[in-house]
Design a protein around this motif. Structure first.
Motif, PDB file in Angstrom:
ATOM      1  N   LYS A 126     -50.945 -23.955 -60.076  1.00 39.88           N
ATOM      2  CA  LYS A 126     -51.778 -22.891 -59.532  1.00 39.88           C
ATOM      3  C   LYS A 126     -53.242 -23.311 -59.561  1.00 39.88           C
ATOM      4  O   LYS A 126     -53.641 -24.163 -60.363  1.00 39.88           O
ATOM      5  N   THR A 128     -57.401 -21.693 -59.122  1.00 39.66           N
ATOM      6  CA  THR A 128     -58.257 -20.507 -59.065  1.00 39.66           C
ATOM      7  C   THR A 128     -59.700 -20.946 -58.975  1.00 39.66           C
ATOM      8  O   THR A 128     -60.072 -22.042 -59.422  1.00 39.66           O
ATOM      9  N   GLN A 164     -53.481 -21.233 -49.298  1.00 35.80           N
ATOM     10  CA  GLN A 164     -52.188 -20.556 -49.306  1.00 35.80           C
ATOM     11  C   GLN A 164     -52.126 -19.593 -48.131  1.00 35.80           C
ATOM     12  O   GLN A 164     -53.060 -18.829 -47.893  1.00 35.80           O
ATOM     13  N   ARG A 169     -47.640 -22.599 -49.929  1.00 36.13           N
ATOM     14  CA  ARG A 169     -48.765 -23.448 -50.318  1.00 36.13           C
ATOM     15  C   ARG A 169     -48.944 -24.535 -49.264  1.00 36.13           C
ATOM     16  O   ARG A 169     -47.977 -25.209 -48.881  1.00 36.13           O
ATOM     17  N   LEU A 235     -57.069 -16.498 -56.495  1.00 35.07           N
ATOM     18  CA  LEU A 235     -55.919 -17.134 -57.139  1.00 35.07           C
ATOM     19  C   LEU A 235     -54.945 -17.629 -56.078  1.00 35.07           C
ATOM     20  O   LEU A 235     -54.417 -16.848 -55.294  1.00 35.07           O
ATOM     21  N   VAL A 236     -54.726 -18.924 -56.080  1.00 33.91           N
ATOM     22  CA  VAL A 236     -53.711 -19.542 -55.232  1.00 33.91           C
ATOM     23  C   VAL A 236     -52.533 -19.863 -56.147  1.00 33.91           C
ATOM     24  O   VAL A 236     -52.567 -20.814 -56.921  1.00 33.91           O
ATOM     25  N   ASP A 237     -51.493 -19.053 -56.061  1.00 36.64           N
ATOM     26  CA  ASP A 237     -50.395 -19.174 -57.022  1.00 36.64           C
ATOM     27  C   ASP A 237     -49.091 -19.670 -56.421  1.00 36.64           C
ATOM     28  O   ASP A 237     -48.103 -19.856 -57.145  1.00 36.64           O
ATOM     29  N   LEU A 239     -46.535 -22.389 -55.143  1.00 34.38           N
ATOM     30  CA  LEU A 239     -46.336 -23.781 -55.561  1.00 34.38           C
ATOM     31  C   LEU A 239     -45.529 -24.535 -54.514  1.00 34.38           C
ATOM     32  O   LEU A 239     -44.735 -23.966 -53.782  1.00 34.38           O
TER      33      LEU A 239
END
Length: 259
Positions: A126, A128, A164, A169, A235-237, A239
């Motif tokens: 992740k 951020t 994202q 992603r 937040l790029v969460d 995967l």
């Protein structure tokens, strides 16, 4: 007939006193040269014995000779020199260990930072940071995949470090496709509204989306709406599972040649 013992002769008191006087006179020491020498030797011997006893009874450097004192001083000087040499050697060892430890720590820190950067680029962790959030609303088919591809390229050109789209992603190997009127990022199908999150400099990313003739204007020309919001924390969460290379292998680094 009786015999009688004649009485002893009368004693002369003067003669008896004279005998004792002569005996005492003979016992008196005669003051001659030999007596004087013997007396001097006896006095000297007694003084020497007393001095030796007194010197033996004392403890410390005052009882040592000058040569002994010089030898002790030389020994102390040599010992101090050895201790000083040992101190410098230990300090050098300490400095070497400290410097070596610092270099190792710096190398580990640099390697860790580089590893984290590569993980972010590969999408395996992740991410951020500051950036933007973009929301696209409309009807299916209004936004085409070439427009979405241009959007991603504009974000990368503006310095986006993590992207994202929806739940997908976007990494270097990602592709955008269209199938049956739906858009896909890799194997992930996108659903309206499309939400794009990008980590980077918020002002630059926002300006890249909103400049005249840019992505926001293109999306509006296609009948959809796009809103760009700058945020201090994004937040790029999502995967990405990195693919396994079947053919490519890293080139071994050349070993340093021996001098």
């Amino acid at each position: 007939m009786s015999s009688t013992t004649p009485p002893p002769p009368p004693t002369d008191p003067t003669r008896q006193e004279s005998g004792w006087s002569r005996l005492l006179e003979a016992a008196k020491p005669r003051a001659n040269r030999k007596t004087a020498v013997a007396t001097a030797l006896a006095l000297a011997l007694g003084f020497a014995v007393a001095t030796q006893v007194q010197a033996t009874g004392k403890q410390g450097l005052e009882s040592l000779r000058t040569t002994d004192l010089v030898r002790i001083l030389d020994d102390q000087t040599s010992r101090n020199e050895r201790l000083d040499l040992e101190t410098r050697r230990l300090q050098a060892t300490r400095d070497e260990l400290v410097n070596g430890s610092s270099k190792d720590e710096a190398a580990v820190k640099a390697a860790t930072e580089r590893l984290n950067q590569l993980r972010i680029l590969a999408g395996t962790v992740k991410a951020t940071g500051p950036g933007i959030t973009m929301t696209i609303t409309g009807q299916p088919g209004q936004v085409t995949y070439p427009t979405l591809l241009d959007l991603v390229q504009e974000l990368r050109d503006a310095g986006a470090e993590a992207i994202q789209i929806g739940t997908a992603r976007v990494v270097a190997q990602s592709y955008i496709a269209e199938h049956d009127g739906a858009l896909y990022v890799d194997n992930t199908k996108l659903t309206l509204p499309y939400t794009i999150k990008a980590v980077g400099d918020g002002d630059t990313l926002q300006a890249a989306m909103n400049f005249p003739g840019g992505i926001v204007e293109t999306i509006r020309q296609q009948g959809a709406e796009a809103t760009v919001t700058k945020a201090p924390s994004v937040l790029v969460d999502a995967l990405q599972q990195p693919p396994t290379d079947r053919y490519a292998r890293p080139v071994p680094s050349a070993s340093p040649s021996a001098p």
